[in-house]
Design a protein around this motif. Structure first.
Motif, short mmCIF file in Angstrom:
data_model
loop_
_atom_site.label_atom_id
_atom_site.label_comp_id
_atom_site.label_asym_id
_atom_site.label_seq_id
_atom_site.Cartn_x
_atom_site.Cartn_y
_atom_site.Cartn_z
N GLY A 7 0.46 -2.07 0.31
CA GLY A 7 0.02 0.11 0.23
C GLY A 7 0.83 1.33 0.20
N MET A 8 2.19 1.42 0.66
CA MET A 8 2.85 2.46 1.06
C MET A 8 3.41 2.77 -0.86
SD MET A 8 1.78 3.44 3.90
CE MET A 8 2.87 4.80 3.76
N VAL A 9 3.79 1.73 -0.59
CA VAL A 9 4.22 1.44 -2.38
C VAL A 9 3.42 1.96 -3.72
CG1 VAL A 9 5.38 0.52 -4.59
CG2 VAL A 9 5.94 -0.41 -2.08
N ARG A 10 2.06 1.94 -3.14
CA ARG A 10 1.23 2.48 -4.13
C ARG A 10 1.08 4.12 -3.84
NH1 ARG A 10 -3.50 -1.85 -5.00
NH2 ARG A 10 -2.94 -3.16 -5.62
N SER A 11 1.43 4.57 -2.55
CA SER A 11 0.96 5.33 -2.75
C SER A 11 2.22 6.50 -2.72
CB SER A 11 1.35 6.10 -1.08
OG SER A 11 -0.20 5.34 -0.50
N PHE A 12 3.59 6.19 -2.82
CA PHE A 12 4.66 6.39 -3.72
C PHE A 12 4.48 6.70 -5.19
CE2 PHE A 12 6.33 6.08 0.94
CZ PHE A 12 7.08 7.23 1.03
N LEU A 13 3.99 5.35 -5.96
CA LEU A 13 3.49 5.88 -7.19
C LEU A 13 2.99 7.00 -7.13
CD1 LEU A 13 3.55 1.50 -7.75
CD2 LEU A 13 5.44 3.00 -8.69
N VAL A 14 2.01 7.64 -7.15
CA VAL A 14 0.97 8.94 -7.00
C VAL A 14 2.21 9.81 -6.86
CG1 VAL A 14 -0.78 9.84 -6.28
CG2 VAL A 14 -1.11 6.61 -6.38
N PHE A 15 2.26 9.56 -5.64
CA PHE A 15 3.38 11.04 -6.35
C PHE A 15 4.86 11.67 -7.65
CE2 PHE A 15 3.32 10.65 -1.22
CZ PHE A 15 2.72 12.03 -1.05
N SER A 16 5.42 10.13 -6.98
CA SER A 16 6.45 9.45 -9.28
C SER A 16 5.47 10.34 -10.33
CB SER A 16 7.41 8.45 -9.17
OG SER A 16 5.95 7.72 -9.04
N GLN A 17 4.24 9.49 -10.18
CA GLN A 17 3.40 10.08 -11.71
C GLN A 17 2.76 10.86 -12.07
OE1 GLN A 17 1.37 5.96 -11.90
NE2 GLN A 17 3.14 4.74 -12.16
N THR A 18 2.65 11.33 -10.25
CA THR A 18 1.56 13.33 -10.41
C THR A 18 2.22 14.17 -10.13
OG1 THR A 18 -0.66 11.24 -10.20
CG2 THR A 18 -0.91 13.82 -9.76
N THR A 19 1.94 15.34 -10.46
CA THR A 19 2.61 16.75 -9.60
C THR A 19 1.95 16.72 -8.73
OG1 THR A 19 3.01 17.21 -11.79
CG2 THR A 19 3.59 18.85 -9.95
N ASN A 20 0.65 17.17 -8.56
CA ASN A 20 -0.51 17.88 -7.41
C ASN A 20 -1.43 15.75 -7.16
OD1 ASN A 20 1.02 19.51 -7.15
ND2 ASN A 20 -0.06 20.70 -8.91
N PRO A 21 -1.29 15.51 -5.97
CA PRO A 21 -1.71 14.25 -6.10
C PRO A 21 -2.36 14.36 -5.42
CG PRO A 21 0.10 14.00 -4.89
CD PRO A 21 0.68 14.90 -5.81
N THR A 22 -4.10 14.66 -5.16
CA THR A 22 -5.27 14.79 -4.49
C THR A 22 -5.72 13.76 -3.55
OG1 THR A 22 -6.72 12.96 -5.52
CG2 THR A 22 -6.73 15.00 -6.57
N ALA B 165 -7.94 11.94 -2.57
CA ALA B 165 -8.24 10.52 -2.59
C ALA B 165 -7.30 9.48 -3.37
CB ALA B 165 -9.14 10.79 -3.89
N GLN B 166 -6.36 9.68 -4.39
CA GLN B 166 -5.33 8.83 -4.72
C GLN B 166 -4.40 8.95 -4.04
OE1 GLN B 166 -3.57 12.13 -7.64
NE2 GLN B 166 -4.54 11.16 -9.98
N LEU B 167 -3.87 9.40 -2.42
CA LEU B 167 -3.17 9.41 -2.32
C LEU B 167 -3.38 8.01 -1.00
CD1 LEU B 167 -1.02 12.67 -1.15
CD2 LEU B 167 -0.09 10.07 -1.93
N GLY B 168 -4.88 8.34 -0.80
CA GLY B 168 -6.12 7.67 0.72
C GLY B 168 -5.71 6.15 0.00
N THR B 169 -5.89 5.22 -1.41
CA THR B 169 -5.65 4.52 -1.70
C THR B 169 -5.10 3.39 -1.19
OG1 THR B 169 -7.54 5.25 -4.10
CG2 THR B 169 -6.22 2.89 -4.14
N GLY B 170 -3.26 3.78 -1.38
CA GLY B 170 -2.38 3.12 -1.23
C GLY B 170 -2.36 2.96 0.50
N ILE B 171 -3.04 4.79 1.21
CA ILE B 171 -2.82 4.59 2.46
C ILE B 171 -3.87 3.75 3.40
CG2 ILE B 171 -2.68 5.72 5.08
CD1 ILE B 171 -1.81 8.26 2.75
N SER B 172 -5.16 3.88 2.51
CA SER B 172 -5.92 2.67 2.90
C SER B 172 -5.41 1.24 2.95
CB SER B 172 -7.52 3.39 2.22
OG SER B 172 -7.51 4.22 3.04
N GLU B 173 -5.16 1.05 1.90
CA GLU B 173 -4.08 -0.48 1.61
C GLU B 173 -3.65 -0.92 2.70
OE1 GLU B 173 -2.41 -2.89 -1.22
OE2 GLU B 173 -3.22 -1.37 -1.99
N ALA B 174 -2.86 0.36 3.04
CA ALA B 174 -1.69 -0.35 4.55
C ALA B 174 -2.50 -0.02 5.61
CB ALA B 174 -0.80 0.02 4.90
#
Length: 227
Positions: A132-147, A149-158
């Motif tokens: 889950g944390m890897v998915r959250s960091f991937l959002v940072f690497s692929q999106t300039t200004n992540p929302t 909701a985008q960050l919450g997906t990986g954090i929720s999974e974790a």
């Protein structure tokens, strides 16, 4: 968030944890049922066998134990010792030791698997957390200004996987300890029989003494000539 949304947010690792939890519950219920069948108190049977051994010998005590058909480990160890009692206390002791090892295998079956589940559960939860944390960091690497909701997906999974792994581990640990306590109690009864039976065999068997006829008084006969 309902259950369906929770399962979707947790990712694939949660399904592994759910399967592990089903296995833990099933194994715990099966072992509890098996120990319940073996958990009948054997003290009354043991005392009866002791009395019959003292009065009529081990063969009669073995017949008494066979008639009782007691399912407990103590009864199985007692049966094994009485069956070899005619060969001496040492043979009975050896037979009871073998029976005790077999009963221990029956009593503690499945507890190792529950212990493994208690150890593996948190590790699987930690693996889900890392994913889950890897998915959250991937959002940072692929999106300039992540929302959020985008960050919450990986954090929720974790977080969900962490909680699920801890829940599975707690259930497995509690069930394992409860079943082990019951198995220890049954094993202690069987061990007590193994320690006591050789002492029964060394005592003399009480038997009815034959009646002794009263001595016939001797009559002195004098055949001398009468004067």
């Amino acid at each position: 968030m309902n259950v369906i949304d929770l399962l979707r947010a947790a990712g694939p690792m949660l399904w592994v944890l759910l399967a592990l939890s089903v296995y833990v519950v099933y194994l715990s219920a099966a072992r509890a049922q098996a120990l319940s069948r073996l958990g009948a108190d054997a003290r009354a049977l043991t005392e009866r066998a002791r009395a019959v051994t003292a009065e009529s010998g081990p063969a009669a005590a073995l017949a008494e134990v066979d008639r009782a058909a007691h399912p407990s480990p103590a009864a199985q160890v007692l049966r094994a010792g009485l069956a070899r009692a005619d060969r001496g206390p040492e043979a009975a002791q050896s037979a009871m030791q073998s029976a005790l090892l077999a009963e221990d295998a029956r009593l503690y079956a499945g507890l190792g698997a529950l212990g493994t589940a208690a150890q593996v559960g948190p590790l699987l939860g930690l693996l889900g957390t890392v994913i889950g944390m890897v998915r959250s960091f991937l959002v940072f690497s692929q999106t300039t200004n992540p929302t959020p909701a985008q960050l919450g997906t990986g954090i929720s999974e974790a977080l969900i996987n962490t909680a699920a792994g801890l829940v599975v581990a707690i259930i497995a640990y509690v069930c394992r300890n409860a079943l082990r306590l019951k198995a220890d109690r049954l094993a202690l009864q069987a061990e007590q029989v193994r320690e006591d039976l050789p002492g029964w065999l060394t005592r003399p068997v009480t038997a009815a003494r034959p009646a002794v006829a009263a001595p016939v008084p001797e009559v002195a006969l004098n055949f001398g000539a009468a004067r």
